[in-house]
Design a protein around this motif. Sequence first.
Motif, PDB file in Angstrom:
ATOM      1  N   GLY A   1       0.811  -1.209   0.000  1.00  0.00           N
ATOM      2  CA  GLY A   1       0.000   0.000   0.000  1.00  0.00           C
ATOM      3  C   GLY A   1       0.843   1.257   0.000  1.00  0.00           C
ATOM      4  O   GLY A   1       1.783   1.393  -0.777  1.00  0.00           O
ATOM      5  N   VAL A   2       0.509   2.165   0.898  1.00  0.00           N
ATOM      6  CA  VAL A   2       1.231   3.445   0.977  1.00  0.00           C
ATOM      7  C   VAL A   2       2.126   3.489   2.210  1.00  0.00           C
ATOM      8  O   VAL A   2       2.371   4.550   2.778  1.00  0.00           O
ATOM      9  N   SER A   3       2.644   2.334   2.609  1.00  0.00           N
ATOM     10  CA  SER A   3       3.524   2.263   3.771  1.00  0.00           C
ATOM     11  C   SER A   3       4.717   3.207   3.644  1.00  0.00           C
ATOM     12  O   SER A   3       5.144   3.824   4.614  1.00  0.00           O
ATOM     13  N   TYR A   4       5.272   3.296   2.434  1.00  0.00           N
ATOM     14  CA  TYR A   4       6.389   4.211   2.171  1.00  0.00           C
ATOM     15  C   TYR A   4       5.853   5.532   1.606  1.00  0.00           C
ATOM     16  O   TYR A   4       6.364   6.061   0.624  1.00  0.00           O
ATOM     17  N   GLY A   5       4.823   6.055   2.251  1.00  0.00           N
ATOM     18  CA  GLY A   5       4.111   7.225   1.752  1.00  0.00           C
ATOM     19  C   GLY A   5       4.971   8.419   1.458  1.00  0.00           C
ATOM     20  O   GLY A   5       4.827   9.076   0.425  1.00  0.00           O
ATOM     21  N   GLU A   6       5.923   8.716   2.353  1.00  0.00           N
ATOM     22  CA  GLU A   6       6.725   9.924   2.209  1.00  0.00           C
ATOM     23  C   GLU A   6       7.739   9.840   1.075  1.00  0.00           C
ATOM     24  O   GLU A   6       8.337  10.849   0.689  1.00  0.00           O
TER      25      GLU A   6
ATOM     26  N   ARG B   1       4.760  -2.540   6.426  1.00  0.00           N
ATOM     27  CA  ARG B   1       6.078  -2.006   6.749  1.00  0.00           C
ATOM     28  C   ARG B   1       6.274  -1.806   8.241  1.00  0.00           C
ATOM     29  O   ARG B   1       7.339  -2.068   8.780  1.00  0.00           O
ATOM     30  N   GLY B   2       5.264  -1.307   8.935  1.00  0.00           N
ATOM     31  CA  GLY B   2       5.428  -0.877  10.317  1.00  0.00           C
ATOM     32  C   GLY B   2       5.259  -1.988  11.321  1.00  0.00           C
ATOM     33  O   GLY B   2       5.114  -3.161  10.981  1.00  0.00           O
TER      34      GLY B   2
ATOM     35  N   GLY C   1       3.746  12.255   1.823  1.00  0.00           N
ATOM     36  CA  GLY C   1       3.363  12.336   3.226  1.00  0.00           C
ATOM     37  C   GLY C   1       3.310  10.949   3.811  1.00  0.00           C
ATOM     38  O   GLY C   1       3.335   9.953   3.088  1.00  0.00           O
ATOM     39  N   LYS C   2       3.251  10.868   5.106  1.00  0.00           N
ATOM     40  CA  LYS C   2       3.209   9.573   5.768  1.00  0.00           C
ATOM     41  C   LYS C   2       1.925   8.832   5.420  1.00  0.00           C
ATOM     42  O   LYS C   2       0.944   9.422   4.950  1.00  0.00           O
ATOM     43  N   ALA C   3       1.940   7.528   5.670  1.00  0.00           N
ATOM     44  CA  ALA C   3       0.813   6.680   5.283  1.00  0.00           C
ATOM     45  C   ALA C   3      -0.504   7.182   5.863  1.00  0.00           C
ATOM     46  O   ALA C   3      -1.525   7.212   5.160  1.00  0.00           O
TER      47      ALA C   3
ATOM     48  N   ARG D   1      -5.912   9.468   5.204  1.00  0.00           N
ATOM     49  CA  ARG D   1      -6.901  10.484   5.556  1.00  0.00           C
ATOM     50  C   ARG D   1      -7.354  11.242   4.309  1.00  0.00           C
ATOM     51  O   ARG D   1      -8.539  11.556   4.164  1.00  0.00           O
ATOM     52  N   LYS D   2      -6.441  11.517   3.395  1.00  0.00           N
ATOM     53  CA  LYS D   2      -6.792  12.219   2.166  1.00  0.00           C
ATOM     54  C   LYS D   2      -7.803  11.416   1.346  1.00  0.00           C
ATOM     55  O   LYS D   2      -8.667  11.979   0.674  1.00  0.00           O
TER      56      LYS D   2
END
Length: 326
Positions: A121-126, A177-178, A299-301, A306-307
């Motif tokens: 997913g968006v684990s590596y968002g930033e 990831r986390g 941005g962070k995941a 939230r977006k």
Amino acid sequence: MALQKPGSEAFGKSLKRTFMRTAFINTLIKLAEKDKRIYLLTGDLGFSVFETFAKKFPERFINCGVAEQNMMGVAAGLALEGKKPYVYSIVPFVTMRCLEQIRNDVAYQNLDVKIVGVGGGVSYGELGATHHAMEDAGIMRLLPNFQVFCPGDPLEAEKLMLASYKSPSPSFMRLNRGGDKMIHKRGDKIEIGKPFIMEKGKTGAIVVNGIFLRIGKEVSDNLKSLGHEFKFISLPTLKPVDRNSLYKELKDYKVIFSMEEHNVLGGLGTLISETMAERGWSGRIKKIALPDEFFSKTGKAEYIRRKYRMTSEQIIKTILKTITKK
């Protein structure tokens, strides 16, 4: 910390406070102690994760460097020689960067190669869209012979890894990831392709995988406190799936919510839609997933979720609006 035997009560307790990737490497080490065919390949990743494996089995640990296409070819060659290679990297790099090699070298020849990607997913968002894993499960589902897993907590990762080890088929496992909270109870029976019923309910059904095992549990618990009891199902296998069992668990509900950190196309929601429509079910499916677009900001995941209205409180509002809408 001493490694615990997979399947033991002590190992289960250790999973409560660990990363999913730690559950993966601990399980792999125990398997490698008994099976000399196991090799671990990585594309210049795994620091602070693979040191124990590399020390125990230096001749079976191969850092292929930033050369994922070559790494997949090496894995295919090892499998052709009767080895059981596990290939590890960040999800986009171990799937999409070397997709041609996966398709032609591994899937086409039905080789016993196990691909493990971290950062679903968006684990590596930033780090931006290049590091987001939004299409991987859908892509890997399309490859003949492949098994595809999206575990939601360390126990699902351990159980599916042990089960897939016994299979000669190639597989892809997508890890968060986390730090991963333990949602399952230690004795839960998790099988390849089978839906696991976490909670029973009459209002509707919620089906999840990956990070949404945790988020979905929060949603389910909060809805219950509001008087809405949903059947809460974990489906960490995307292929193969016992579609008859899945249909049986869902057929009596008029509304089904799927939750996944993946493109709205090709993943869990698509699998459920296919399964129910092909059997003549006439209810409504609401897919809670990432839209079919690249996220244009960094941005962070949690910021990205939230977006896209994918936090637990936002999802609760979506569900309440859906079930009260005529």
